[in-house]
Design an enzyme around this catalytic site. Structure first.
Site: not given
Ligand code: SAH
Length: 225
Positions: A38, A64-67
């Protein structure tokens, strides 16, 4: 120095995987999160935060979205290794890389050209040959390559976009955040033999999906650059 930083990142990544494992049961999804770096998808100055379970800014007003959300959306798609999947909202390219670990073919569409270019470069450097990054046309999604076994929308829509239901194969799964501009509910829509079924996966918060059948940039009144 670089080595120390790397081992620190690996340690935080291990903690993140343990945290995700409490909500995400699909081992294939967890293995994909484990193998995608990431840190390559976030701006250099935010690298140290790459494995924190939160969204991060990637420029142009996008994130970038939350994992956890990436993992949950991916799990809901139940992808098989020979399937074709469409992502709306390439952003950094991270979700596309996760999809590429699990599906046969990934088409990902972005409306902001510099983000699409950067994502394509990172995905290329990492050797993902089964991902194609496209820049949005006049319709939502990418009808040229339809139908798709899975479609994931990584931006919030005011409604389930009919254009995407049309691009879904029989038996296909669509994962889409639907609701108001600032908060949405994550929906899983399945195209079964008896029609569409919808399952609610919980609340979420995404940047807006912009385009025909979604928000218009005039509605949003935001400036992008
Ligand atoms: N999936 C991304 C996060 C995306 S943020 C990642 O893993 O990093 C949402 C993205 O959707 C933004 O980059 C935004 O520009 C893009 N977007 C908004 N409307 C879109 C549309 N109609 N088609 C494609 N991309 C869109």
């Amino acid at each position: 120095m670089a080595k120390v930083a790397h081992s620190l990142l690996e340690r935080v990544k291990g903690q993140l995987l343990a945290e995700l494992g409490q909500d995400v049961r699909d081992e294939r999804v967890l293995a994909a999160v484990a193998s995608v770096p990431r840190e390559k998808f976030v701006p250099d100055e935010l690298r140290a935060f790459a494995y924190e379970n939160r969204p991060l800014p990637i420029g142009h007003g996008q994130t970038i979205s939350q994992p956890l959300i990436v993992a949950m959306m991916t799990e809901a798609l139940e992808l098989k290794s020979d399937e074709k999947v469409l992502e709306l909202g390439t952003g950094s390219g991270y979700q596309a890389a996760i999809l590429a670990e699990l599906a046969g073919q990934v088409i990902t569409v972005e409306r902001i050209l510099p983000l699409a270019e950067r994502a394509a470069a990172v995905l290329g450097e990492l050797g993902y040959e089964n991902v194609r990054v496209c820049v949005c046309g006049d319709v939502l999604g990418w009808p040229e390559e339809a139908p798709y076994d899975g479609i994931v929308v990584t931006a919030g829509a005011p409604q389930v976009p009919p254009a995407l239901l049309e691009q879904l194969a029989p038996g296909g799964r669509l994962v889409v955040p639907v609701g108001a501009r600032d908060v949405q509910e994550l929906l899983l829509v399945t195209k079964g033999p008896l029609g569409l079924t919808t399952k609610r996966l919980g609340p979420c918060r995404f940047v807006p999906l912009v385009g025909p059948g979604a928000w218009s940039s005039a509605d949003l009144g935001f400036a992008e650059g």
